[in-house]
Scaffold this active site. Structure first.
Site, PDB file in Angstrom:
ATOM      1  N   CYS A  34     -47.600 -37.784  57.565  1.00 55.01           N
ATOM      2  CA  CYS A  34     -47.540 -37.192  58.909  1.00 55.01           C
ATOM      3  C   CYS A  34     -46.112 -36.983  59.417  1.00 55.01           C
ATOM      4  O   CYS A  34     -45.911 -36.243  60.380  1.00 55.01           O
ATOM      5  CB  CYS A  34     -48.282 -38.066  59.909  1.00 55.01           C
ATOM      6  SG  CYS A  34     -49.879 -38.585  59.330  1.00 55.01           S
ATOM      7  N   HIS A  57     -47.145 -38.315  69.231  1.00 56.80           N
ATOM      8  CA  HIS A  57     -47.926 -38.174  67.993  1.00 56.80           C
ATOM      9  C   HIS A  57     -49.397 -38.074  68.411  1.00 56.80           C
ATOM     10  O   HIS A  57     -50.124 -37.240  67.889  1.00 56.80           O
ATOM     11  CB  HIS A  57     -47.650 -39.381  67.090  1.00 56.80           C
ATOM     12  CG  HIS A  57     -48.224 -39.265  65.720  1.00 56.80           C
ATOM     13  ND1 HIS A  57     -48.146 -38.109  64.973  1.00 56.80           N
ATOM     14  CD2 HIS A  57     -48.891 -40.172  64.938  1.00 56.80           C
ATOM     15  CE1 HIS A  57     -48.746 -38.304  63.796  1.00 56.80           C
ATOM     16  NE2 HIS A  57     -49.203 -39.535  63.760  1.00 56.80           N
ATOM     17  N   HIS A  95     -54.588 -32.367  64.015  1.00 61.68           N
ATOM     18  CA  HIS A  95     -53.490 -33.035  63.304  1.00 61.68           C
ATOM     19  C   HIS A  95     -53.140 -32.199  62.068  1.00 61.68           C
ATOM     20  O   HIS A  95     -53.938 -32.094  61.143  1.00 61.68           O
ATOM     21  CB  HIS A  95     -53.959 -34.444  62.913  1.00 61.68           C
ATOM     22  CG  HIS A  95     -52.863 -35.342  62.433  1.00 61.68           C
ATOM     23  ND1 HIS A  95     -51.657 -34.884  61.950  1.00 61.68           N
ATOM     24  CD2 HIS A  95     -52.800 -36.703  62.357  1.00 61.68           C
ATOM     25  CE1 HIS A  95     -50.904 -35.919  61.597  1.00 61.68           C
ATOM     26  NE2 HIS A  95     -51.576 -37.029  61.846  1.00 61.68           N
TER      27      HIS A  95
END
Lengths: 400, 97
Positions: free
Chosen positions: A182, A322, A359
């Site tokens: 990520c 995030h 995401h």
């Protein structure tokens, strides 16, 4: 110290192709959630995602150098399309820069595994091989050598899009691919920033691309149990910081940038959209997918970034979090923000654009960096959507 | 026999055209793959794979480039490997079967 500016942006997002389409979506608080239609997901625990609404044929038609298509997996194609827009947007001319000081730094994951055809072929090859049983690997090689297209292994390499970008734009400086899940593209942008700041490069193409909304990606994240399974309410299922959150929604896309040294941009007549003034990266050295309860690594990263920028916590006006929508991330991230910003954390708007686009894994940092640059440009903070119920442990201003 | 030969020529040209994304009409028999058509070694792998599947033949590593001569430099191969050379290589392979 050399100043580093952003002079070009290109985005392919779950809203479609182009930076404007992306900004229209996130600034208006729209969701890009949709039911999975690229493959039959009826037996999967999660049956929705935020994929790019363009098929492979449509993506192929957008790629300028058609010959490179055969070496590109889906995320590779998304990367090239976003870069084309970013380079055009910046107006940088590869024939008029010092090519040895023009670099590339791209965040990417395991690319070929995202291709549906590749997954199908692999399953078929393994199944055929099992027919041989006692000589499984001989059978496998027999199948691979006859049925697997020779470009398939190349498509699997994370660095192929970076290499194709470097070839297309004659970027002969450092050519870097960052594969850190990520954080891949945040680090890719950060490393490019450092190389310009410390005089190794004058300009760079940087960003990230990923496409995990594939059978492989959906399977992988389902096994890890980190995605929302709220299929009945998929349009509002991704709920970062909300008490009823049950995991993230997978997204897909690419965001790319041209960044360069300030004088370099000014001299060639480029337009400055933002300045990057600080970056830091740390590691918890804790567990693979857990964060330590004290959020020490996140705290140090934010503190070091502030130090790198020579500004104080009070100077921060907005945080693009995030904010994945998992129980653990949102709680720990909130705690980390409070530790770094203290009292000031109560007055900083913190939003999760993942609530709208999902995401994007290796491209998450890049598309969220784009959200920040555009927020500065349009002087508007994108919201966190689907936030309804307050979680006692997540008590900041989430721009809901 | 002539019809088969013509078919090989057409099919090979089409494969090269698809792989290199160059219009079929622009590919002449004398065109050098690496020099005139901007091919790279990876393209040759793709072309080889498509030829194998289309004609049901098996081509070993480097067989196409070695068909223009052994122990040649890359530059020499680039000068000699033309579309008609690949066509005649394929015809020879088919005849050997």
């Amino acid at each position: 110290m050399r100043k580093v500016v952003v002079s070009g942006i290109g985005i392919v997002s779950p809203f479609g192709n182009g930076t404007d389409i992306f900004w229209q979506g996130i600034s208006k608080g729209k969701t890009a959630a949709r039911l999975i239609s690229a493959f039959d997901a009826s037996d999967f625990p999660t049956r929705f995602c935020a994929n790019v609404p363009l098929g492979d044929t449509e993506l192929d038609a957008l790629i300028e150098n058609q010959k490179t298509i055969k070496t590109l997996s889906r995320p590779g194609k998304l990367a090239i399309i976003a870069v084309q827009e970013a380079v055009k947007h910046s107006g940088i001319d590869p024939d008029r820069v010092n090519n040895f000081r023009f670099g590339t730094s791209i965040g990417a994951a395991g690319l070929g595994l995202t291709d549906i055809d590749y997954t199908k072929n692999l399953v078929k090859l393994v199944r055929d091989s099992e027919a041989g049983k006692d000589d499984f690997f001989s059978q496998l090689w027999y199948g691979v050598s006859r049925k697997l297209h020779p470009m398939t292994p190349l498509k699997n390499l994370s660095n192929i899009p970076t290499a194709q970008i470097a070839i297309k734009y004659k970027a002969m400086g450092e050519c870097l691919t960052v594969t850190t899940a990520c954080t891949s593209s945040s680090q890719a942008i950060g490393e490019a920033y450092r190389k310009i700041k410390y005089g190794i490069l004058d300009a760079a193409i940087c960003g990230g691309s990923d496409s995990m909304t594939s059978p492989f990606g959906v399977s992988a994240f389902s096994i890890l149990g980190v995605m929302s399974k709220n299929n009945d309410e998929y349009l509002t299922a991704c709920r970062p910081f909300d008490k009823t959150r049950d995991g993230f929604m997978l997204g897909e896309g690419s965001a790319m940038f041209v960044i360069e040294e300030y004088e370099h941009c000014i001299k060639r007549g480029g337009t400055i959209f933002a300045e990057i003034i600080g970056y830091a990266s740390t590691n918890d050295a804790f567990r693979l997918t857990d964060e330590p309860p004290d959020a020490a690594g996140s705290v140090r990263a934010m503190q070091n970034a502030l130090k790198d920028a020579s500004i104080s916590a009070e100077d921060i006006d907005y945080i693009n979090a995030h904010g994945t929508g998992t129980k653990m991330n949102d709680k720990t991230e909130t705690y980390a923000i409070k530790r770094v910003f203290g009292e000031h954390s109560k007055s900083i708007p913190v939003s999760s654009t993942k609530s709208m686009i999902g995401h994007l894994i290796a491209a998450a940092g890049a598309i969220e960096f784009a959200a920040c640059v555009l927020a500065l440009q349009y002087k508007l903070i994108p919201p966190t959507i689907n936030y309804r119920f307050k979680d006692e442990e997540c008590n900041l201003d989430y721009v809901s | 026999m002539e019809a088969v030969s013509e078919k090989v020529e057409t099919t090979v040209t089409e494969i090269i055209s698809r792989s290199l994304r160059i219009d079929v009409g622009k590919i002449v028999a004398q065109a050098r793959l690496f020099v005139d058509l901007d091919a790279e070694s990876l393209d040759l792998l793709d072309i080889r794979y498509e030829i194998e599947n289309k004609f049901g033949i098996k081509i070993s590593d480097n067989e196409i480039t070695e068909s223009v001569g052994r122990n040649l430099t890359q530059k020499e191969i680039g000068e000699l490997l033309t579309v008609e050379r690949v066509v005649s290589f394929v015809k020879d392979k088919i005849n050997q079967q």
